[in-house]
Scaffold this active site. Structure first.
Site, PDB file in Angstrom:
ATOM      1  NE  ARG A  59      56.275   5.705   1.276  1.00 56.24           N
ATOM      2  CZ  ARG A  59      56.556   4.390   1.341  1.00 56.24           C
ATOM      3  NH1 ARG A  59      55.609   3.524   1.605  1.00 56.24           N
ATOM      4  NH2 ARG A  59      57.791   3.955   1.153  1.00 56.24           N
TER       5      ARG A  59
ATOM      6  N   GLY B 151      54.386  -1.140  -0.326  1.00 56.26           N
ATOM      7  CA  GLY B 151      54.649  -1.960  -1.507  1.00 56.26           C
ATOM      8  C   GLY B 151      54.035  -1.255  -2.695  1.00 56.26           C
TER       9      GLY B 151
ATOM     10  CG  ASP C 279      59.286   0.656  -4.184  1.00 55.80           C
ATOM     11  OD1 ASP C 279      60.184  -0.140  -3.863  1.00 55.80           O
ATOM     12  OD2 ASP C 279      58.227   0.775  -3.550  1.00 55.80           O
TER      13      ASP C 279
ATOM     14  CG  ASN D 131      63.316  -2.790  -4.588  1.00 59.70           C
ATOM     15  OD1 ASN D 131      62.105  -2.608  -4.405  1.00 59.70           O
ATOM     16  ND2 ASN D 131      63.940  -3.858  -4.143  1.00 59.70           N
TER      17      ASN D 131
END
Lengths: 378, 378
Positions: free
Chosen positions: A88, A52, A258, A268
């Site tokens: 990420r 998240g 995101d 996202n």
């Protein structure tokens, strides 16, 4: 939020280390894990024990703090930043938290860095919760307005009664994708912040939860956290969202992001873009909960954002709980068949009804975002 | 088609009983099951040991034959028809096959019914294979044309190389949803018939296979059958189809249908409608392989077709193969969370580029279908 009635955050410092809820174990087991080193933080982010966008930012801040305890030199700082940044690529909060950390820590003497980094991480966490509360108030207002504008129950066709049980025709049906819940943040969530407030204030609602393959953050995490807060919800396969919309069973879509670009393109979780297309085709408002930390004013087009590709194993294998109570992992795709696993997609700004931020709601456009964040817009 | 090099159909009569490939066991085990009674046929259709609109029709015809061996009276015929019709409400082939059967059998003396019913079922099977071959020739022509119209490989951006490996830039990328393959029919398939012919004639292609939750007919069945025929393919989560289209990695979408209405609305596996929306948003042709047996001229609007709702367990539990080689079933949704399981959705005719039938390709419209089937149109 509550876990079996006990309030939790998703990440916190305790006794010199950092504690997290291990989200790879949910919903089948509630496990608090300890991060005691930079490497543990890197692994937690990369393997999605924490995930998240906002929580990734907070975890990176704590990762930097743990690194400063190991090696507070300039080299140590640069190395920690690089290691964490590589975990990420899509969520912008990661870079945002690391930039903020480096900016504060670089001017300090090495022996002050670890303490400052822990305080900074704690502040990032508190700020996140605060931002989500404010964002949630704006999200709640949208839900209230849509609920108020609905045709009264008595004059409304309930179709075959999908999502409607006796006495529930007044419920607002919200659809969400993936997990933009409290588990995706430090607390409250982004998309769910408005839902939680609505529930607390007595607005009757029901949430359609997209399963969100391949990692099933909807089916595993959003369903679990809504259940823990006692909010009515139903899990559906991702492909069913459009059908429910076509049958009039969805009043509003509310998802997270995101990374949101300067012109309002929304990057996202994979599968968000087709949900937005279905909402548009059925005249259903599509809102995105976008805390300011997730807005990247340095990028204009969503297609310029790097899209993380994860291991095909996440598509070909599924983990769950057996009837006997154990956990098992099973292959669901034939052994000779390859799979691809893109983690995110781009929803163009034209499909977004509005961006819900902690400063208010705006249209997804360069002008809209510049009005709300004049100090950051280029 | 071939299973480990040996040609099979999905259903056939053998030694007085009916044999089927048990599709609930694929891809982890290839099991031929025997149907020796009406009840066995009813169960096979209801539990989806056999599935796919054309195959359901063939299985119903054999179910009727088995029933006539048990009770060839008028009552027996009426009861068998009723039992079989109740198994799956959406696919129109079921009713079509049963109507055809009853029409032939009713005028006959009871002692001739079983033999005639078996011959009729065999004819329905042969006709299906024949129709699919003809449909496939039309589908192949579409794939050929789209392949020929592509920008030559050298002048083409291959993006990040999704689905493209060295030397494969000339490949046509076809995307399909669910299983409209030979397993959904008696042989050849509908959507795949054109793909198989293209492959046989040397047209280079690669198939993106939507996993198709909740029952994963794409990930389990389409991937398996393409693999058995040696056709390059890649499985993706359903939510990823739109992303691949936005990135220019899909040249054409080709799906099947469980029922197509007189005006060309397509009722197909849940998740087809959002794929069609994504194709439209990205200017990608969206074709539906619609054998005439699946066209229902008695219904105009897709929204009038009953949409089967199946057990929520199909969403909340997943079956697969463990690393040790056993088969296990795991729960993937929290125990307290309900799920809904609609089996089909409606793709409006406006999103369909063309319907591929055994008589040729037509636009999805009342006029287009009436031109191709003047004897059936109202």
């Amino acid at each position: 939020m509550n876990v079996q009635g006990v309030p939790y955050r998703t990440i916190w410092a305790e006794g010199g280390s950092v504690k997290i809820i291990d989200q790879t174990r949910l919903p089948h087991a509630f496990v608090v894990a300890e991060l005691d080193s930079l490497e543990a933080a890197v692994t937690a982010i990369a393997t999605m024990q924490v995930r998240g966008a906002p929580l990734i930012g907070a975890a990176a801040a704590y990762g930097l703090a743990l690194a400063m305890r190991e090696d507070p030199t300039d080299d140590g700082l640069a190395r920690a930043r690089e290691r964490l940044l590589a975990t990420r690529p899509t969520a912008v909060n990661l870079r945002w938290a690391l930039d903020r950390g480096a900016e504060h820590l670089a001017p300090l003497p090495p022996d002050e860095r670890a303490g400052t980094a822990f305080r900074l991480a704690a502040r990032i966490c508190d700020d996140d919760v605060d931002a989500n509360r404010r964002l949630g108030a704006h999200g709640y207002r949208i839900l209230q307005e849509i609920h108020a504008a609905r045709v009264p129950a008595s004059g409304r066709s309930t179709g075959d009664g999908v999502g409607v049980v006796e006495g529930d025709v007044d419920r607002l049906n919200v659809l969400t994708h993936c997990n933009a819940g409290w588990l995706a943040t430090v607390d409250r969530g982004t998309a769910t912040a408005g839902i939680y407030q609505a529930h607390e204030e007595g607005l009757p609602l029901h949430v359609w939860v997209d399963e969100t393959r391949p990692r099933s953050q909807g089916g595993r995490l959003t369903a679990w956290e809504l259940g823990e807060q006692g909010i009515p919800h139903t899990v559906i396969p991702d492909g069913a969202a459009a059908h429910l919309m076509a049958r009039g069973q969805v009043d509003v879509v509310l998802v997270g992001t995101d990374r949101t670009t300067a012109r309002g393109d929304v990057v996202n979780k994979i599968g968000t873009y087709p949900v937005a297309l279905a909402a548009r085709d059925n005249g259903i408002p599509f809102y995105v909960a976008a805390p300011s930390s997730s807005i990247d004013f340095s990028v204009d087009e969503g297609t310029e954002v790097p899209i993380e590709e994860r291991a095909p194993d996440e598509v070909t294998w599924v983990t769950g709980k057996t009837a006997e109570g154990g956990v098992a992992t099973v292959r669901v795709i034939p052994e000779g068949s390859p799979a691809r696993n893109y983690a995110f997609d781009v929803t163009p700004a034209r499909l977004v009804t509005g961006l819900v931020t902690e400063r208010g709601v705006t249209e997804a456009s360069t002008e809209g975002l510049a009005r709300l964040f004049p100090e950051r817009a280029r």
